[in-house]
Design an enzyme around this catalytic site. Structure first.
Site, PDB file in Angstrom:
ATOM      1  N   ASP A  42      29.977  -1.444  -1.555  1.00  0.00           N
ATOM      2  CA  ASP A  42      29.176  -2.444  -2.264  1.00  0.00           C
ATOM      3  C   ASP A  42      28.719  -1.817  -3.589  1.00  0.00           C
ATOM      4  OD1 ASP A  42      27.410  -5.116  -1.570  1.00  0.00           O
ATOM      5  OD2 ASP A  42      26.296  -3.719  -2.853  1.00  0.00           O
ATOM      6  N   HIS A  70      25.914  -1.753  -4.836  1.00  0.00           N
ATOM      7  CA  HIS A  70      24.574  -1.155  -4.720  1.00  0.00           C
ATOM      8  C   HIS A  70      24.556  -0.106  -3.615  1.00  0.00           C
ATOM      9  CE1 HIS A  70      24.034  -5.314  -6.287  1.00  0.00           C
ATOM     10  NE2 HIS A  70      23.322  -4.646  -7.187  1.00  0.00           N
ATOM     11  N   ASP A 104      30.564  -7.186  -4.949  1.00  0.00           N
ATOM     12  CA  ASP A 104      29.756  -7.430  -6.152  1.00  0.00           C
ATOM     13  C   ASP A 104      30.070  -6.458  -7.292  1.00  0.00           C
ATOM     14  OD1 ASP A 104      28.626  -5.468  -4.589  1.00  0.00           O
ATOM     15  OD2 ASP A 104      26.608  -6.316  -4.563  1.00  0.00           O
ATOM     16  N   HIS A 128      20.854  -2.924   3.042  1.00  0.00           N
ATOM     17  CA  HIS A 128      19.520  -2.583   2.508  1.00  0.00           C
ATOM     18  C   HIS A 128      18.417  -2.727   3.560  1.00  0.00           C
ATOM     19  CE1 HIS A 128      21.243  -2.362  -1.444  1.00  0.00           C
ATOM     20  NE2 HIS A 128      21.494  -3.653  -1.528  1.00  0.00           N
TER      21      HIS A 128
HETATM   22 ZN   LIG Z   1      25.268  -5.272  -3.569  1.00  0.00          ZN
END
Ligand SMILES: [Zn+2]
Length: 292
Positions: free
Chosen positions: A105, A107, A193, A68
């Site tokens: 991931d 996200h 995650d 990110h």
């Molecule tokens: Zn994540």
């Protein structure tokens, strides 16, 4: 990869005792700057060891995560973008022309996508949960631009997707795109995650998704890039499962047997129908660029 001013900002905030680096949840302590540099350095070292044929593949077990973190901003616990720095290093120091980044991931890797959005030298494929809440990028119609048009592939799943539909999309979209791209190196943003025990994300995958995905990824690496593969830890907040799943993936990459039983996770029919619609949409959009 990162602006010099941003590096100074992180350094200053850490040396003044720490605090919030963004408007959300990225907190730094006095040690964060050094630790984040070590995370980048560890990832680059893993890439060097594989490129210099000291190892066939490697898993960089580093934190903080990176996908990110952009050129001038921190976000979502990420300070420096380990994987994007590693890819930039492969382009500049080793003059590679085709690097695949697979981001699993839960996200979307907004900053990794952003870093290579207009180049075909890096293929970004993200499999992630519906990004509407966070990070608000990673929708199916984000496909790259300019020379990079078609070299960004996003597969956004509805929440509670489970293993079957996830693996189906992985095998029917991600795998054929990588085969057609013929990468010289594969980097995997490896967030755990998506596991059903994770307190932060909602994909509800079991360990099966990770081991099956990595079995395929190792196969692709052997076929196209003499096994050159570096996996890098991203998210994963279920401390009970994180160690076991990381071990399972490392065992898979090393070709060593490792027994880890986990309950197979399935989605209910309503979610499955929604997922199938999204996967069809991704396939439709990507069919302008790839045979999928
Ligand atoms: Zn994540």
């Amino acid at each position: 990869m990162h602006e010099a001013d941003y590096l100074q900002l992180v350094k200053r905030l850490c040396s003044s005792g720490g605090g919030l680096l963004d408007l959300g949840d990225t907190v730094v302590s006095p040690e964060t700057y050094d630790v984040a540099l070590l995370a980048v350095g560890g990832t680059v070292k893993a890439v060097n060891l594989v490129m210099n044929e000291k190892f066939q593949n490697a898993f960089a077990l580093v934190r903080p995560p990176g996908h990110h973190a952009g050129a001038y901003y921190a976000m979502g616990f990420c300070i420096f973008n380990n994987v994007a720095v590693a890819a930039t290093h492969l382009l500049r120091s080793f003059n590679l022309q085709r690097i695949a980044i697979l981001d699993i991931d839960a996200h979307h890797g907004n900053a990794t996508q952003e870093s290579f959005y207009d180049t075909k030298k890096v293929l970004y494929i993200g499999l992630h949960q519906d990004p509407a809440e966070f990070p608000v990028t990673g929708f199916a119609d984000e496909v790259g631009e300019g020379e990079g048009l078609g070299y960004t592939v996003n597969i956004p799943f509805p929440y509670l997707i489970g293993d079957d539909t996830y693996l189906e999309a992985f095998n029917q979209i991600a795998v054929p795109v990588i085969k057609q791209y013929k990468p010289q190196f594969i980097l995997v943003s490896t967030g755990f995650d998506g596991h059903y025990t994770d307190p932060v994300a909602e994909l509800t995958l079991s360990a099966l998704s990770y081991t099956q995905a990595f079995s395929k990824i190792s196969e692709l690496a052997s076929r196209f890039c003499t096994g050159r593969l570096v996996a890098v830890l991203e998210g994963g907040y279920s401390l009970r499962l994180l160690g076991k799943m990381t071990t399972a993936v490392i065992a898979q990459m090393a070709g060593v047997p490792y027994q880890f039983r986990d309950k197979h996770a399935t989605a209910d029919q309503r979610i499955q129908r929604r997922a199938n619609k999204i996967i069809d949409e991704v396939r439709h959009i990507q069919s302008s660029f790839w045979k999928v």
